[in-house]
Enzyme design. Structure first.
Site, PDB file in Angstrom:
ATOM      1  CB  SER A 108      10.884 -36.937  17.338  1.00 26.84           C
ATOM      2  OG  SER A 108      11.059 -38.182  16.745  1.00 26.84           O
ATOM      3  CB  SER A 109      14.458 -40.751  19.077  1.00 24.24           C
ATOM      4  OG  SER A 109      13.805 -41.368  17.992  1.00 24.24           O
ATOM      5  CB  CYS A 110      14.705 -37.823  14.185  1.00 21.62           C
ATOM      6  SG  CYS A 110      13.554 -36.481  14.435  1.00 21.62           S
ATOM      7  CE  LYS A 141       8.773 -32.098  16.880  1.00 26.32           C
ATOM      8  NZ  LYS A 141       7.578 -31.641  17.627  1.00 26.32           N
ATOM      9  CG  HIS A 180       5.634 -43.065  12.463  1.00 24.99           C
ATOM     10  ND1 HIS A 180       5.002 -42.237  13.365  1.00 24.99           N
ATOM     11  CD2 HIS A 180       6.668 -42.343  11.978  1.00 24.99           C
ATOM     12  CE1 HIS A 180       5.624 -41.081  13.416  1.00 24.99           C
ATOM     13  NE2 HIS A 180       6.624 -41.105  12.588  1.00 24.99           N
TER      14      HIS A 180
END
Ligand SMILES: NC(=O)c1ccc[n+]([C@@H]2O[C@H](COP(=O)([O-])OP(=O)(O)OC[C@H]3O[C@@H](n4cnc5c(N)ncnc54)[C@H](OP(=O)(O)O)[C@@H]3O)[C@@H](O)[C@H]2O)c1
Length: 327
Positions: A108-110, A141, A180
């Site tokens: 995920s982009s986090c 991740k 979300h």
């Protein structure tokens, strides 16, 4: 990936997993192996090893994970890091032991630093501190990416990681607290419309900028990457850092490449739900990262671009909500 290849989609009932199943079927694939969470708990190493030894899939899409919004990450940090580390470690290791041809790990982009330059390139990984709200999840991740890279280096596996931006679409999680932003807004605006409420309150100041990708586009990008010919696919397996000094993990961002403010997003959802009341912002609630936009030039150079616009995607997501989440 031949038409009769045996494909394991882990998390096949989730937002991404269900989109992958739809897309793979549309492209003519039929030889699937799937298990629900109740049938196979991926945090159990013994169960995962037995499953892979019995089924021996050729390709793996690892779309199973413990996922949630800001509130859930804040309340369950221990579960988020433990479950995700366990799931990915068990599946990646068993995939290697059982000769899986290609595996795709979903992150995920986090994973990118909180104040990374925008848009965020794959090589910005590990260049600064993470957003504390979801750091346990993000670190799990990041460990998954490094695990793919390490297995590629030591065992010659062909495992890659993809980092999707924020996703939405059919099969999303509409839980009032754990969801979300888009499913949360769809639920809020719908309930305000059917109960004739004069206004809807949105968390934060409305100024953060976010990028959103429709789930079926996401799945299409994943299948596109897994079907790349060896010459192109092998360029994604991570750089030989010792030999070249280049830091390029086996990582591909998946996104649209454009973003909008939460205020603009709220107005788009209001239109999709046909609500004509007021939108009120609550600045006491957290905004999270000021901006999060993916650099998708690596994926675009390979020949894939997102197709579904926000209005069309939201209309489809709202139809799914009405069909599956409204009594
Ligand atoms: N949603 C997003 O905006 C977003 C954005 C970027 C990246 N991603 C990534 O995409 C991947 C999939 O996310 P998603 O949004 O599709 O999540 P999701 O809708 O919650 O789906 C996750 C799936 O994993 C299954 N699962 C969870 N724990 C499991 C376990 N211990 N054993 C077996 N199955 C288990 C869940 O089954 P149950 O429901 O039965 O527990 C569910 O079907 C994740 O890696 C996530 O990081 C998602």
């Amino acid at each position: 990936m031949k038409a009769d290849a045996k494909i394991y989609v882990a998390g096949h009932r989730g937002l991404v997993g269900s989109a992958l199943m739809r897309t793979l079927r549309d492209k003519g694939y039929m030889n699937f192996v799937t298990r629900t969470h109740a049938e196979l708990d991926l945090t159990s190493q013994t169960a995962v090893e037995a499953f892979f030894a019995a089924e021996e899939p050729d390709y793996v899409f690892l779309a199973a994970a413990r996922v949630g919004g800001i509130h859930a990450n804040n309340v369950y940090p221990a579960e988020f890091i433990r479950d995700n580390l366990a799931i990915q470690t068990n599946v990646i290791h068993a995939a290697w032991k059982n000769g899986v041809k290609r595996l795709m790990f979903l992150g995920s982009s986090c994973i990118y630093p909180k104040l990374a330059p925008q848009p965020m390139k794959e090589e910005y990984l590990l260049t600064g501190p993470l957003e504390p709200t979801n750091r346990p999840y993000a670190l799990a991740k990041i460990a998954g990416i490094e695990m793919c890279w390490s297995y590629n280096r030591q065992y010659g596996t062909k495992f890659i990681a993809v980092m999707p931006t924020n996703l939405y679409g059919p099969g999303d999680n509409y839980h009032p607290e754990n969801s979300h932003v888009i499913p949360a807004l769809i639920r809020k605006f719908h309930e305000a419309r059917v109960n004739n409420r004069p206004a809807v309150t949105v968390w934060g100041t409305g100024t953060p900028r976010r990028e959103f990708l429709y789930s079926d586009d996401m799945a299409d990008a994943c299948v596109f990457l897994m079907r790349l010919p060896d010459a192109q696919y092998d360029t994604l397996l991570g750089s030989d850092e010792q030999a070249t000094g280049v830091f390029m993990p086996p990582l591909v961002n998946i996104g649209v490449g454009t973003d909008l403010t939460i205020k603009e997003l709220a107005e788009s959802v209001r239109r999709a739900v046909d609500y004509d009341g007021e939108i009120v912002f609550d600045p006491d609630k957290p905004d999270g990262t000021p901006r999060k936009l993916m650099d998708v030039s690596r994926l675009n150079r390979l020949g894939w671009v997102a197709e579904t616009g926000m209005a069309a995607g939201l209309a489809q997501a709202y139809r799914d909500f009405l069909e599956h989440h409204c009594s």
